[in-house]
Design a protein around this motif. Structure first.
Motif, PDB file in Angstrom:
ATOM      1  N   GLU A 382       0.819  -1.215   0.000  1.00 28.87           N
ATOM      2  CA  GLU A 382       0.000   0.000   0.000  1.00 28.87           C
ATOM      3  C   GLU A 382       0.854   1.267   0.000  1.00 28.87           C
ATOM      4  OE1 GLU A 382      -3.337   0.213  -0.419  1.00 28.87           O
ATOM      5  OE2 GLU A 382      -3.076  -1.927  -0.841  1.00 28.87           O
ATOM      6  N   CYS A 383       1.986   1.227   0.693  1.00 28.57           N
ATOM      7  CA  CYS A 383       2.888   2.390   0.679  1.00 28.57           C
ATOM      8  C   CYS A 383       3.523   2.563  -0.689  1.00 28.57           C
ATOM      9  CB  CYS A 383       3.957   2.243   1.761  1.00 28.57           C
ATOM     10  SG  CYS A 383       3.322   2.509   3.438  1.00 28.57           S
ATOM     11  N   GLN A 384       3.930   1.456  -1.301  1.00 25.60           N
ATOM     12  CA  GLN A 384       4.568   1.559  -2.614  1.00 25.60           C
ATOM     13  C   GLN A 384       3.589   2.098  -3.652  1.00 25.60           C
ATOM     14  OE1 GLN A 384       7.436  -1.404  -3.341  1.00 25.60           O
ATOM     15  NE2 GLN A 384       7.394  -1.229  -5.560  1.00 25.60           N
ATOM     16  N   LYS A 385       2.313   1.730  -3.560  1.00 25.29           N
ATOM     17  CA  LYS A 385       1.299   2.276  -4.471  1.00 25.29           C
ATOM     18  C   LYS A 385       1.240   3.790  -4.364  1.00 25.29           C
ATOM     19  CE  LYS A 385      -1.991  -1.603  -4.300  1.00 25.29           C
ATOM     20  NZ  LYS A 385      -3.342  -1.990  -3.776  1.00 25.29           N
ATOM     21  N   LEU A 388       6.052   5.326  -1.826  1.00 24.19           N
ATOM     22  CA  LEU A 388       7.051   5.188  -0.765  1.00 24.19           C
ATOM     23  C   LEU A 388       7.524   3.745  -0.686  1.00 24.19           C
ATOM     24  CD1 LEU A 388       8.603   6.090   1.819  1.00 24.19           C
ATOM     25  CD2 LEU A 388       6.502   5.578   3.119  1.00 24.19           C
ATOM     26  N   ILE A 389       8.835   3.554  -0.743  1.00 26.21           N
ATOM     27  CA  ILE A 389       9.426   2.241  -0.532  1.00 26.21           C
ATOM     28  C   ILE A 389       9.814   2.117   0.932  1.00 26.21           C
ATOM     29  CG2 ILE A 389      11.382   0.739  -1.084  1.00 26.21           C
ATOM     30  CD1 ILE A 389      11.483   2.042  -3.831  1.00 26.21           C
ATOM     31  N   LEU A 390       9.462   0.981   1.542  1.00 26.82           N
ATOM     32  CA  LEU A 390       9.876   0.665   2.901  1.00 26.82           C
ATOM     33  C   LEU A 390      10.738  -0.585   2.867  1.00 26.82           C
ATOM     34  CD1 LEU A 390       6.453   1.076   4.716  1.00 26.82           C
ATOM     35  CD2 LEU A 390       8.367   2.672   4.808  1.00 26.82           C
ATOM     36  N   ARG A 391      11.319  -0.919   4.003  1.00 34.43           N
ATOM     37  CA  ARG A 391      11.957  -2.222   4.148  1.00 34.43           C
ATOM     38  C   ARG A 391      11.090  -3.059   5.083  1.00 34.43           C
ATOM     39  NH1 ARG A 391      18.020  -4.078   6.132  1.00 34.43           N
ATOM     40  NH2 ARG A 391      17.598  -6.307   5.948  1.00 34.43           N
ATOM     41  N   HIS A 411       7.501  15.105   6.220  1.00 37.11           N
ATOM     42  CA  HIS A 411       6.048  15.101   6.406  1.00 37.11           C
ATOM     43  C   HIS A 411       5.368  14.294   5.299  1.00 37.11           C
ATOM     44  CE1 HIS A 411       5.844  17.646   9.890  1.00 37.11           C
ATOM     45  NE2 HIS A 411       6.516  18.636   9.289  1.00 37.11           N
ATOM     46  N   GLN A 412       5.841  14.457   4.067  1.00 34.81           N
ATOM     47  CA  GLN A 412       5.268  13.701   2.954  1.00 34.81           C
ATOM     48  C   GLN A 412       5.451  12.198   3.176  1.00 34.81           C
ATOM     49  OE1 GLN A 412       7.198  14.358  -0.799  1.00 34.81           O
ATOM     50  NE2 GLN A 412       5.713  13.155  -1.968  1.00 34.81           N
ATOM     51  N   MET A 413       6.639  11.793   3.600  1.00 32.20           N
ATOM     52  CA  MET A 413       6.922  10.379   3.815  1.00 32.20           C
ATOM     53  C   MET A 413       6.006   9.800   4.884  1.00 32.20           C
ATOM     54  SD  MET A 413      10.530   8.509   4.853  1.00 32.20           S
ATOM     55  CE  MET A 413      10.397   8.889   6.603  1.00 32.20           C
ATOM     56  N   PHE A 414       5.840  10.515   5.989  1.00 34.41           N
ATOM     57  CA  PHE A 414       5.002  10.001   7.070  1.00 34.41           C
ATOM     58  C   PHE A 414       3.510  10.078   6.735  1.00 34.41           C
ATOM     59  CE2 PHE A 414       8.862  10.292   9.658  1.00 34.41           C
ATOM     60  CZ  PHE A 414       8.771   9.104  10.354  1.00 34.41           C
ATOM     61  N   ASP A 415       3.117  11.049   5.908  1.00 35.93           N
ATOM     62  CA  ASP A 415       1.729  11.084   5.446  1.00 35.93           C
ATOM     63  C   ASP A 415       1.415   9.822   4.641  1.00 35.93           C
ATOM     64  OD1 ASP A 415       1.325  13.536   6.651  1.00 35.93           O
ATOM     65  OD2 ASP A 415       1.504  14.703   4.786  1.00 35.93           O
ATOM     66  N   VAL A 416       2.320   9.470   3.734  1.00 38.02           N
ATOM     67  CA  VAL A 416       2.125   8.267   2.916  1.00 38.02           C
ATOM     68  C   VAL A 416       2.145   7.021   3.795  1.00 38.02           C
ATOM     69  CG1 VAL A 416       3.132   6.831   1.095  1.00 38.02           C
ATOM     70  CG2 VAL A 416       3.062   9.318   0.826  1.00 38.02           C
ATOM     71  N   LEU A 417       3.089   6.962   4.739  1.00 44.14           N
ATOM     72  CA  LEU A 417       3.188   5.804   5.624  1.00 44.14           C
ATOM     73  C   LEU A 417       1.905   5.633   6.435  1.00 44.14           C
ATOM     74  CD1 LEU A 417       4.821   3.495   6.848  1.00 44.14           C
ATOM     75  CD2 LEU A 417       5.926   5.153   8.369  1.00 44.14           C
ATOM     76  N   THR A 418       1.356   6.733   6.940  1.00 44.60           N
ATOM     77  CA  THR A 418       0.105   6.676   7.696  1.00 44.60           C
ATOM     78  C   THR A 418      -1.029   6.137   6.825  1.00 44.60           C
ATOM     79  OG1 THR A 418       0.805   8.542   9.060  1.00 44.60           O
ATOM     80  CG2 THR A 418      -1.549   8.019   9.048  1.00 44.60           C
TER      81      THR A 418
END
Length: 431
Positions: A382-385, A388-391, A411-418
């Motif tokens: 869901e993050c990659q969609k 954002l790439i996570l490990r 802020h953008q990264m954490f918005d996407v992660l949320t």
């Protein structure tokens, strides 16, 4: 192996700043920062020029009985920034070979000091120190150890140091005392005459960004030196700015270890390189002996890698990246803590520009392993969609973005992660 030859791999074909571009032309935030290493970000022209200039001048020469001024200069600059008397830099090909070198040097020194039985390396559960034979043997990630042979007689593992898993009602101080007692009891039961070194990441990175209680490393160092056991600080992840300092051992954790290993951020990922940095005291023990430390690699002190490292170091200083990390860390860690408000989040932890979000449908750290894998994969997807790439590590989302990340990008990264975690939660409830 169950899906061998069935994998549909993503191809990354370009990158700039904190973003990577895949073969479909999609632009994504590189949450893991490559593999904890892209400190100065992607696409730095000055890095490409420095490496090209060195390749034109001297691309390679055997390190067997000669050196090159670029590697020598780089070693000097590293030693200037390393804590205490860690002034001796042995270049390797990466983190695994840096750890192997540190262990082999420890054995070499003990043999010359007529202590041939001091061979056991004490490590910890969840620790990761590399994939070469010795480094893998002292790594404590359970699933990494299932199917590959290791030198089990050379390693002893201490129990989990994650405060999340302390006993019910146990205070942090009591947990800390227990972890220090684990180390002292291990040395005493194994025999101080048989224990060579204790190896520890300041923060257990790929184990899930596990941070032992405050004061843990300083007390461990005291125990080690009381029993003539060397302390190897594995700073492959935490060195070169990840916590806002060149090295975390002294500036963050108030210790001066006997040996530091590093890699990754050493060249900001632009070229492979690692190093074992050894104290003068240990070198003095072997100086003048009729013996050779016959450990080395074809690409030790590689001039192009050294040029990359020097230029990366120059950029970090010129651009004030260490200061930038310290400035944006409160924003990064503040946004991380806000994720506790999501029901599925069991724990969040981090330091500097390192973070981990641990999720469990049951609202606790330890759930069904198979389901934990599914939850982690859903969050990752869901993050990659959303760019954002996570490990993903089972049910943990780990991230360590390039150190140049701006406040707006945090802020953008954490918005996407949320959004990704909330979307995955909904899908898990309504598959």
């Amino acid at each position: 192996m169950q899906t061998l030859r069935q994998n549909d791999r993503t191809f990354m074909e370009g990158a700039s700043g904190i973003h990577v571009m895949n073969d479909k032309g999609e632009r994504l935030i590189d949450g893991p920062g490559g593999m904890w290493c892209t400190q100065i970000g992607y696409g730095r022209e000055e890095m490409a020029e420095a490496m090209a200039e060195q390749a034109r001048k001297l691309a390679y020469f055997s390190p067997f009985n000669a050196t090159n001024s670029t590697a020598s200069h780089f070693a000097r600059e590293i030693a200037k920034r390393a804590p205490g008397d860690l002034n001796n830099v042995f270049f390797t090909t990466g983190g695994s070979t840096a750890v192997d070198t540190a262990i082999r040097f420890t054995y070499f020194r003990n043999n010359l000091l007529n202590k041939p039985k001091k061979k056991i390396i004490i490590s910890r559960q969840k620790a990761y120190h590399g994939s070469t034979y010795l480094a893998a043997s002292v790594s404590g990630k359970e699933r990494d150890r299932l199917w590959l042979d290791k030198a089990d007689h050379l390693a002893h593992f201490l129990p989990d140091v994650n405060p999340l898993h302390r006993g019910e009602g146990q205070s942090i101080d009591a947990f800390l005392d227990e972890k220090i007692a684990d180390l002292e009891e291990a040395i005493q039961s194994l025999g101080a005459d048989k224990v060579a070194a204790f190896i520890a990441e300041p923060i257990l990175a790929s184990g899930g960004v596990i941070m032992p209680p405050e004061g843990y490393h300083k007390r461990c160092l005291e125990v080690c030196h009381k029993h003539d056991v060397l302390y190897i600080s594995d700073e492959v992840v935490t060195a070169f700015g990840r916590l806002g300092h060149w090295f975390a051992s002294k500036d963050v954790f108030a210790i001066e270890p006997d040996i530091i290993t590093c890699a990754k951020g050493l060249t900001s990922g632009y070229a492979p390189m690692g190093a074992a940095i050894i104290s003068d005291r240990l070198i003095d023990d072997v100086a003048g002996r009729d013996a050779a430390f016959s450990n080395g690699y074809t690409y030790s002190g590689h001039p192009v890698s050294a040029a990359a490292g020097l230029k990366s170091m120059e950029i970090i200083e010129h651009d004030g990246i260490l200061e930038h990390v310290r400035r944006v860390t409160p924003i990064f860690q503040g946004r991380l803590q806000e994720l506790r408000n999501i029901d599925i989040v069991a724990d969040v932890r981090g330091m500097g520009l390192m973070g981990c979000v641990q999720c469990s449908e049951k609202g606790r750290a330890r759930g069904d392993l198979g389901r934990d894998y599914e939850i982690g994969a859903l969050i990752d997807q869901e993050c990659q969609k959303r760019g954002l790439i996570l490990r993903p590590i089972i049910n943990m989302c780990v991230f360590s973005p390039p150190l140049i990340i701006t406040e707006a990008e945090i802020h953008q990264m954490f918005d996407v992660l949320t959004e990704g975690i909330e979307a995955a939660t909904s899908l898990a409830k309504n598959p």
